[in-house]
Design a protein around this motif. Structure first.
Motif, PDB file in Angstrom:
ATOM      1  N   GLU A   1       0.912  -1.081   0.020  1.00 28.72           N
ATOM      2  CA  GLU A   1       0.004  -0.014  -0.024  1.00 28.72           C
ATOM      3  C   GLU A   1       0.950   1.381  -0.074  1.00 28.72           C
ATOM      4  O   GLU A   1       0.718   2.275  -0.856  1.00 28.72           O
ATOM      5  N   ALA A   2       1.729   1.287   1.079  1.00 29.56           N
ATOM      6  CA  ALA A   2       2.795   2.604   0.914  1.00 29.56           C
ATOM      7  C   ALA A   2       3.727   2.699  -0.226  1.00 29.56           C
ATOM      8  O   ALA A   2       3.647   3.882  -0.747  1.00 29.56           O
ATOM      9  N   LEU A   3       4.096   1.738  -0.712  1.00 30.68           N
ATOM     10  CA  LEU A   3       5.142   2.064  -1.892  1.00 30.68           C
ATOM     11  C   LEU A   3       4.277   2.680  -3.195  1.00 30.68           C
ATOM     12  O   LEU A   3       4.780   3.524  -3.913  1.00 30.68           O
ATOM     13  N   PRO A   4       3.325   2.112  -3.653  1.00 30.31           N
ATOM     14  CA  PRO A   4       2.362   2.596  -4.620  1.00 30.31           C
ATOM     15  C   PRO A   4       1.988   3.911  -4.496  1.00 30.31           C
ATOM     16  O   PRO A   4       2.091   4.827  -5.361  1.00 30.31           O
ATOM     17  N   ILE A   5       1.596   4.133  -3.240  1.00 33.81           N
ATOM     18  CA  ILE A   5       0.808   5.567  -3.330  1.00 33.81           C
ATOM     19  C   ILE A   5       2.020   6.764  -3.150  1.00 33.81           C
ATOM     20  O   ILE A   5       1.823   7.790  -3.515  1.00 33.81           O
ATOM     21  N   LYS A   6       3.078   6.103  -2.503  1.00 33.78           N
ATOM     22  CA  LYS A   6       4.278   7.146  -2.610  1.00 33.78           C
ATOM     23  C   LYS A   6       4.774   7.248  -3.900  1.00 33.78           C
ATOM     24  O   LYS A   6       5.324   8.402  -4.343  1.00 33.78           O
ATOM     25  N   ALA A   7       4.798   6.057  -4.667  1.00 38.16           N
ATOM     26  CA  ALA A   7       5.127   6.382  -6.217  1.00 38.16           C
ATOM     27  C   ALA A   7       4.243   7.391  -6.852  1.00 38.16           C
ATOM     28  O   ALA A   7       4.693   8.374  -7.767  1.00 38.16           O
ATOM     29  N   VAL A   8       2.940   7.435  -6.662  1.00 33.77           N
ATOM     30  CA  VAL A   8       1.895   8.321  -7.122  1.00 33.77           C
ATOM     31  C   VAL A   8       2.266   9.798  -6.729  1.00 33.77           C
ATOM     32  O   VAL A   8       2.290  10.709  -7.504  1.00 33.77           O
ATOM     33  N   ALA A   9       2.504   9.923  -5.448  1.00 40.73           N
ATOM     34  CA  ALA A   9       2.835  11.372  -5.244  1.00 40.73           C
ATOM     35  C   ALA A   9       4.175  11.812  -5.737  1.00 40.73           C
ATOM     36  O   ALA A   9       4.280  13.017  -5.678  1.00 40.73           O
ATOM     37  N   THR A  10       4.994  10.968  -6.133  1.00 39.69           N
ATOM     38  CA  THR A  10       6.170  11.524  -6.922  1.00 39.69           C
ATOM     39  C   THR A  10       6.158  11.473  -8.309  1.00 39.69           C
ATOM     40  O   THR A  10       7.206  11.284  -9.331  1.00 39.69           O
ATOM     41  N   ASP A  11       4.881  11.048  -8.981  1.00 42.66           N
ATOM     42  CA  ASP A  11       4.639  10.905 -10.335  1.00 42.66           C
ATOM     43  C   ASP A  11       5.556   9.861 -11.116  1.00 42.66           C
ATOM     44  O   ASP A  11       5.777   9.914 -12.293  1.00 42.66           O
ATOM     45  N   ALA A  12       5.716   8.768 -10.293  1.00 39.51           N
ATOM     46  CA  ALA A  12       6.244   7.595 -11.031  1.00 39.51           C
ATOM     47  C   ALA A  12       5.316   6.817 -11.672  1.00 39.51           C
ATOM     48  O   ALA A  12       4.151   6.851 -11.134  1.00 39.51           O
ATOM     49  N   ALA A  13       5.676   6.228 -12.620  1.00 38.51           N
ATOM     50  CA  ALA A  13       4.627   5.029 -13.137  1.00 38.51           C
ATOM     51  C   ALA A  13       4.545   3.704 -12.500  1.00 38.51           C
ATOM     52  O   ALA A  13       5.542   3.639 -11.646  1.00 38.51           O
ATOM     53  N   LEU A  14       3.749   2.976 -12.848  1.00 41.11           N
ATOM     54  CA  LEU A  14       3.428   1.752 -11.884  1.00 41.11           C
ATOM     55  C   LEU A  14       3.333   0.493 -12.585  1.00 41.11           C
ATOM     56  O   LEU A  14       2.510   0.725 -13.514  1.00 41.11           O
ATOM     57  N   VAL A  15       4.147  -0.369 -12.552  1.00 45.49           N
ATOM     58  CA  VAL A  15       4.046  -1.584 -13.251  1.00 45.49           C
ATOM     59  C   VAL A  15       3.974  -2.844 -12.398  1.00 45.49           C
ATOM     60  O   VAL A  15       4.537  -2.994 -11.328  1.00 45.49           O
ATOM     61  N   ARG A  16       2.960  -3.666 -12.574  1.00 46.03           N
ATOM     62  CA  ARG A  16       2.704  -4.901 -11.833  1.00 46.03           C
ATOM     63  C   ARG A  16       3.432  -6.063 -12.551  1.00 46.03           C
ATOM     64  O   ARG A  16       2.928  -6.166 -13.653  1.00 46.03           O
ATOM     65  N   THR A  17       4.577  -6.674 -11.978  1.00 47.39           N
ATOM     66  CA  THR A  17       5.403  -7.358 -12.849  1.00 47.39           C
ATOM     67  C   THR A  17       4.794  -9.000 -12.789  1.00 47.39           C
ATOM     68  O   THR A  17       3.828  -9.516 -11.982  1.00 47.39           O
ATOM     69  N   ASP A  18       5.300  -9.733 -13.851  1.00 47.85           N
ATOM     70  CA  ASP A  18       5.033 -11.152 -13.739  1.00 47.85           C
ATOM     71  C   ASP A  18       6.317 -11.931 -13.729  1.00 47.85           C
ATOM     72  O   ASP A  18       7.114 -11.279 -13.108  1.00 47.85           O
TER      73      ASP A  18
END
Length: 366
Positions: A328-345
């Motif tokens: 929960e914490a890492l993705p929302i922190k990424a959003v706050a810093t305008d980073a893209a998000l990728v769910r890996t396989d």
């Protein structure tokens, strides 16, 4: 996945309710199944002591939206008694997920959400088109009926009409141009990321050719669908889902290549300690989320700073006041810093289930 679609969550005040469930509408008893799932969700929220107003806001959002076509998942996130995110997912989750926590839970959207939250469907023929704009949980539709006439060539028994063939071709081109103009206007107005085009092959091809390059680049021609009655919506929905899936896989491929290339150069990191450090520095370009499991991080009182462990946060002169789930914490922190998000396989297996491609090497002067 671009983080700007989640920006409203950064400024929202928790606690957050994050819900993911199967809301497929592909059986005769789909409504009854939805009722059962909502009863189960209500029960789980009541067990978490969630206020009735929040539960009613979630149910109202779900029931008030247009039902999906075929297999679908649903993501609903509420902050307080306000629904701040409500999206359909390309694929439904295998089990219902209900979380009540200090931060929103975004990973299922990153994994199964549509890369583009706004897209167009255009069912075109010789006379015009039916256009629908698909936004998050909302669809608006309109028709474009071209002024060009006639649009049908004369039959072979009407030899005296062959002279009108040029007029027919010009009328069709006029109608296609009118459709292209309206599609272009809608793309510019809505910021649509994709334009799905249905209809007979000739009409689809002519429309793509009539679009300006910036819009044609967003066009995807579908084999199913069309303007005629009896269109198989399930087939069209499947084709659209497959296109989004293909683009998601391409995004993972790109992230995997950049992550691998960045190893040893300072342009990629992995593991909770290094990734949280990069997030604190605002250095993350793309956060790569793998199997984090139940890992946790710590944060200060205002949830502004996160670290992999209390000692690291203390070394920064900040008291560790909160223990948070890392997923929960890492993705929302990424959003706050305008980073893209990728769910890996399986293509990327970073340490601790998390990695990042960086905007610059952290040991540089950038």
């Amino acid at each position: 996945m671009h983080s700007d679609r989640f920006r409203q969550l950064v400024d929202a005040t928790g606690p957050f309710v994050s819900i993911y469930f199967d809301d497929s509408h592909d059986t005769e008893d789909a409504t009854a199944q939805l009722d059962a799932r909502l009863r189960d969700i209500r029960k789980q929220l009541e067990e978490h002591s969630v206020d009735t107003s929040v539960i009613e806001a979630v149910e109202g959002a779900v029931r008030g939206a247009q039902p999906p076509v075929g297999r679908s998942g649903r993501a609903v996130i509420a902050a307080g008694d306000t629904v701040v995110l409500d999206e359909h997912l390309i694929r439904p989750p295998t089990t219902t997920v209900v979380r009540v926590s200090e931060l929103p839970y975004l990973v299922p959207i990153v994994e199964h959400g549509m890369l583009h939250t706004t897209y167009l469907r255009v069912a075109v023929d010789q006379t015009g088109a039916d256009i629908s704009v698909h936004r998050i949980a909302r669809v608006t539709s309109e028709n474009v009926d071209g002024d060009g006439y006639p649009v049908h060539k004369a039959k072979s028994s009407e030899g005296h009409e062959y002279g009108k063939e040029h007029a027919v071709e010009e009328a069709v081109r006029k109608n296609i141009r009118e459709v292209a103009d309206r599609v272009t206007e809608l793309v510019d107005e809505t910021g649509a990321g994709l334009v799905f085009i249905e209809g007979v092959n000739t009409a689809r091809t002519e429309l793509v050719s009539a679009l300006p390059e910036r819009v044609a680049d967003k066009a995807v021609q579908l084999e199913g669908g069309g303007r005629a009655a009896g269109t198989d919506e399930a087939e069209v929905h499947h084709e659209i889902g497959q296109e989004f899936l293909k683009r998601r896989l391409a995004t993972i491929d790109d992230a995997a290549a950049r992550f691998a290339a960045g190893r040893g150069t300072g342009l990629s990191v992995e593991g909770l300690a290094d990734v949280t450090a990069a997030l604190r520095d605002g250095a993350v370009d793309t956060l790569i989320i793998g199997d984090i499991g139940d890992a946790t991080v710590v944060a200060d009182a205002g949830l502004a700073l996160i670290a992999a462990d209390p000692d690291t946060l203390s070394d920064l002169g900040v008291a560790p006041e909160h223990t948070l789930r890392a997923d929960e914490a890492l993705p929302i922190k990424a959003v706050a810093t305008d980073a893209a998000l990728v769910r890996t396989d399986e293509r990327i297996s970073p340490a601790d289930g998390v990695g990042a491609v960086l905007r610059y090497a952290e040991n540089s002067s950038a």
